[in-house]
Design a protein around this motif. Structure first.
Motif, PDB file in Angstrom:
ATOM      1  N   VAL A   1     -27.032 -31.536 169.919  1.00  0.00           N
ATOM      2  CA  VAL A   1     -25.869 -30.784 170.403  1.00  0.00           C
ATOM      3  C   VAL A   1     -24.632 -31.384 169.752  1.00  0.00           C
ATOM      4  O   VAL A   1     -24.360 -32.579 169.891  1.00  0.00           O
ATOM      5  CB  VAL A   1     -25.744 -30.854 171.938  1.00  0.00           C
ATOM      6  N   ARG A   2     -23.865 -30.524 169.059  1.00  0.00           N
ATOM      7  CA  ARG A   2     -22.721 -31.011 168.294  1.00  0.00           C
ATOM      8  C   ARG A   2     -21.509 -30.114 168.512  1.00  0.00           C
ATOM      9  O   ARG A   2     -21.664 -28.938 168.865  1.00  0.00           O
ATOM     10  CB  ARG A   2     -23.074 -31.052 166.804  1.00  0.00           C
ATOM     11  N   ILE A   3     -20.331 -30.669 168.301  1.00  0.00           N
ATOM     12  CA  ILE A   3     -19.120 -29.850 168.281  1.00  0.00           C
ATOM     13  C   ILE A   3     -18.483 -29.990 166.902  1.00  0.00           C
ATOM     14  O   ILE A   3     -18.518 -31.043 166.284  1.00  0.00           O
ATOM     15  CB  ILE A   3     -18.121 -30.226 169.398  1.00  0.00           C
TER      16      ILE A   3
ATOM     17  N   SER B   1     -19.164 -25.385 169.508  1.00  0.00           N
ATOM     18  CA  SER B   1     -20.386 -26.163 169.709  1.00  0.00           C
ATOM     19  C   SER B   1     -21.594 -25.403 169.179  1.00  0.00           C
ATOM     20  O   SER B   1     -21.624 -24.171 169.211  1.00  0.00           O
ATOM     21  CB  SER B   1     -20.577 -26.475 171.197  1.00  0.00           C
TER      22      SER B   1
ATOM     23  N   ASN C   1     -19.670 -19.543 166.343  1.00  0.00           N
ATOM     24  CA  ASN C   1     -20.064 -20.945 166.271  1.00  0.00           C
ATOM     25  C   ASN C   1     -21.206 -21.183 165.296  1.00  0.00           C
ATOM     26  O   ASN C   1     -21.223 -22.175 164.578  1.00  0.00           O
ATOM     27  CB  ASN C   1     -20.455 -21.447 167.663  1.00  0.00           C
TER      28      ASN C   1
ATOM     29  N   ARG D   1     -24.909 -26.903 175.291  1.00  0.00           N
ATOM     30  CA  ARG D   1     -24.061 -26.209 174.316  1.00  0.00           C
ATOM     31  C   ARG D   1     -23.200 -25.147 174.994  1.00  0.00           C
ATOM     32  O   ARG D   1     -21.996 -25.044 174.745  1.00  0.00           O
ATOM     33  CB  ARG D   1     -24.931 -25.553 173.250  1.00  0.00           C
TER      34      ARG D   1
ATOM     35  N   GLN E   1     -21.264 -35.603 167.574  1.00  0.00           N
ATOM     36  CA  GLN E   1     -22.594 -35.404 168.152  1.00  0.00           C
ATOM     37  C   GLN E   1     -22.573 -35.842 169.613  1.00  0.00           C
ATOM     38  O   GLN E   1     -22.247 -36.980 169.929  1.00  0.00           O
ATOM     39  CB  GLN E   1     -23.644 -36.203 167.380  1.00  0.00           C
ATOM     40  N   ILE E   2     -22.946 -34.910 170.495  1.00  0.00           N
ATOM     41  CA  ILE E   2     -22.894 -35.171 171.930  1.00  0.00           C
ATOM     42  C   ILE E   2     -24.223 -35.691 172.460  1.00  0.00           C
ATOM     43  O   ILE E   2     -24.262 -36.523 173.364  1.00  0.00           O
ATOM     44  CB  ILE E   2     -22.490 -33.893 172.691  1.00  0.00           C
TER      45      ILE E   2
ATOM     46  N   ILE F   1     -20.365 -26.580 177.031  1.00  0.00           N
ATOM     47  CA  ILE F   1     -19.291 -27.066 176.154  1.00  0.00           C
ATOM     48  C   ILE F   1     -18.459 -25.896 175.638  1.00  0.00           C
ATOM     49  O   ILE F   1     -17.229 -25.957 175.591  1.00  0.00           O
ATOM     50  CB  ILE F   1     -19.889 -27.877 174.987  1.00  0.00           C
ATOM     51  N   ARG F   2     -19.120 -24.815 175.261  1.00  0.00           N
ATOM     52  CA  ARG F   2     -18.400 -23.641 174.764  1.00  0.00           C
ATOM     53  C   ARG F   2     -17.474 -23.055 175.823  1.00  0.00           C
ATOM     54  O   ARG F   2     -16.381 -22.582 175.512  1.00  0.00           O
ATOM     55  CB  ARG F   2     -19.396 -22.580 174.301  1.00  0.00           C
TER      56      ARG F   2
ATOM     57  N   ILE G   1     -13.013 -34.077 174.380  1.00  0.00           N
ATOM     58  CA  ILE G   1     -14.191 -33.677 175.155  1.00  0.00           C
ATOM     59  C   ILE G   1     -14.577 -34.756 176.169  1.00  0.00           C
ATOM     60  O   ILE G   1     -15.110 -34.462 177.243  1.00  0.00           O
ATOM     61  CB  ILE G   1     -15.386 -33.328 174.234  1.00  0.00           C
TER      62      ILE G   1
END
Length: 235
Positions: free
Chosen positions: A196-198, A180, A143, A170, A156-157, A173-174, A214
């Motif tokens: 925190v991003r994916i 992420s 990642n 993070r 962007q979360i 999410i992973r 998501i």
């Protein structure tokens, strides 16, 4: 008077015992078994191509994905990617910096069985992929390298002032199989924030699909943004 004496001759009549006549046992006739050939035609199912496992990590911190093919020409990689997407599945292309090959990959999973199930499903589509490879990769390495790309789109979360909270989200999410990462930026007050991003994903359309996915999976809302290379936070 004269006495008349008679002598009785006693004759012992013994019955002759007739010899027993044993009737011969007649064995019942046994009909010979006639083997009837099975007229049903059996169709042999071709064996799926062998899947090899490339292991770069322990199972504890691993993610799993299927390498579907590798090509020297990007156009051929794009064709395979289109075939996979046409079947309602996810696929993306990565260029190997060492070999120069364009590799087509499935989506990534935090669960090995889910990746193997996907591979079995793809094999049943008869796309003539040949040998596929189940890759086991360290989540952090994979990642964080992805996050160093210069182009693409992300979802962007959230933004946090706490690095600990951002890394916890993070990791959650992973575990759901998303790519992420966390990067750090300065806000208007010159304070460090953690985003925190994916992603990143090659196109806005791919990122939008992930945004919806998501939300459906984790009830997390996200914003679509162009990816920008920033300092990635790993720990």
């Amino acid at each position: 008077k004269a006495k008349i004496i008679t002598t009785e001759t006693i004759v012992d009549f013994t019955e002759e015992t007739k010899p027993e006549i044993k009737e011969p046992k007649i064995k019942p006739k046994v009909k010979p078994k006639v083997e009837v050939a099975d007229t049903k035609q059996t169709t042999k199912t071709p064996k799926p191509p062998k899947t090899t496992v490339k292991n770069n990590s322990s199972d504890k911190d691993a993610i799993y994905r299927i390498k579907l093919g590798a090509f020297s020409q990007k156009l051929n990689a794009e064709k395979l990617k289109a075939k996979i997407i046409h079947q309602g599945l996810e696929a993306h292309i990565e260029k190997d910096t060492k070999s120069g090959l364009y590799k087509v990959y499935s989506r990534q999973y935090s669960n090995r069985q889910a990746a193997e199930n996907l591979n079995a499903k793809i094999q049943k589509l008869h796309l003539n992929l040949g040998k596929t490879t189940l890759e086991v990769i360290n989540q952090d390495d994979f990642n964080d390298v992805e996050a160093q790309l210069d182009t693409g789109w992300i979802v962007q979360i959230g933004i946090f002032s706490s690095k600990t909270n951002s890394l916890k989200l993070r990791d959650k999410i992973r575990k759901k199989g998303f790519i992420s990462f966390v990067d750090e930026v300065l806000n208007s007050k010159n304070q460090t924030n953690y985003r925190v991003r994916i992603g990143p994903y090659a196109t806005r359309e791919e990122a939008d699909i992930k945004k919806k996915e998501i939300f459906k999976t984790m009830n997390l809302k996200g914003l679509l943004k162009p990816h920008e290379k920033k300092k990635v936070v790993t720990k």
